[in-house]
Design an enzyme around this catalytic site. Sequence first.
Site: not given
Ligand code: IPM
Ligand code: MG
Length: 367
Positions: A140, A197, A230, A254, A258
């Site tokens: 990042y 990885k 993975d 990240d 999710d």
């Molecule tokens: C998160 C989001 C952010 C990230 C974005 C909005 C920049 O997806 O907080 O997980 O990738 O960190």
């Molecule tokens: Mg995110």
Amino acid sequence: MATILTLAGDGIGPEIMTQAIDVLQAVNKKFALDLTLESGLIGGVAFDATGEPLPEETLQRARAADAVLLGAVGGPKWDAIERSKRPERGLLKIRSELGLFANLRVAKLYPQLANASSIKPEIIKGLDLLIVRELTGGIYFGEPRGIRTLENGEQQGYNTMVYSTSEIQRIGKVAFELAQTRAKASGNPAKVCSVDKANVLEVTELWKQTMIAMQEQDYSDVSLSHMYADNACMQLIRDPKQFDVMVTGNLFGDILSDEAAMLTGSIGMLPSASLDEQGKGMYEPCHGSAPDIAGQDKANPLATILSVAMMLRYTFKHEESAQAIEQAVSDVLDDGLRTLDILDKSEAGLIQVGCKQMGEAVLAKLQ
Ligand code: IPM
Ligand code: MG
């Protein structure tokens, strides 16, 4: 007296923030916490007002505050502007400027929502896992980065994934120590799964070696395992309860967070804490700005409300008020209240509510 800076941001940010602020003010009063709230601009709304997604003024006030509560940033309106001015850059910059390197994302299943998940209830029943994501390094932020034109005229995009030993050690320490704390509370053995990885990327080979060395030297009471990213994605769906604490870099974290969110029924339920080395933090829901439903009173405010609970726990060390909020959330779910994202239409007796009604219901439970 302590100060909290609230940054509602874009999309559904303002709606969920309104509900979270009401809840925060209610516990502030109930537990006599002496917290003062201020608000500021970040993201697309900040760009519109000042030309910057993170105005200097917001940054200064965030530095001065004891904690920051953030809604969400971004939306199609700002997708076409120059990359350095996009709302997401404001979020990345505040994380980086405040040194918020440790991002804690807890995926905990509320038993009332077992049917709202797309995964079979028996796979996720009792799920309570913590993802510790490194937040201010890795690909990042690595340099060089950009889009360049090659000699043949073709364009090439590039980013750099970098981690130094000290960056790995400080996030490792957070993960090992949280595993110890969680083990003490649950009575289960302390365990950390480090996700890398290392079969392909040297940067994560160093990550893995560093974790191994830390465990051997300082955390022999914590069992450490390793998994390729993975495979970790697959194992999270197959058998998520094998995990307690997962620790990983910025990009893998990240993605995995999710995925973990969805196990709990909806990303609308997942709070997060981003902490610096002193425990100062920014608290935010894991979901984004959801522009498709913004302004329609459809958003789930619970992830932001639960982020307030995390703030009380981690920055203000006030466990009682944190638990009061978590209990109030559980109570409204018991009452069958559901925003659209956690509504299982096949289940009898559920009541569909909007963002405002959900927030007000939590508030009522607190009073
Ligand atoms: C998160 C989001 C952010 C990230 C974005 C909005 C920049 O997806 O907080 O997980 O990738 O960190
Ligand atoms: Mg995110």
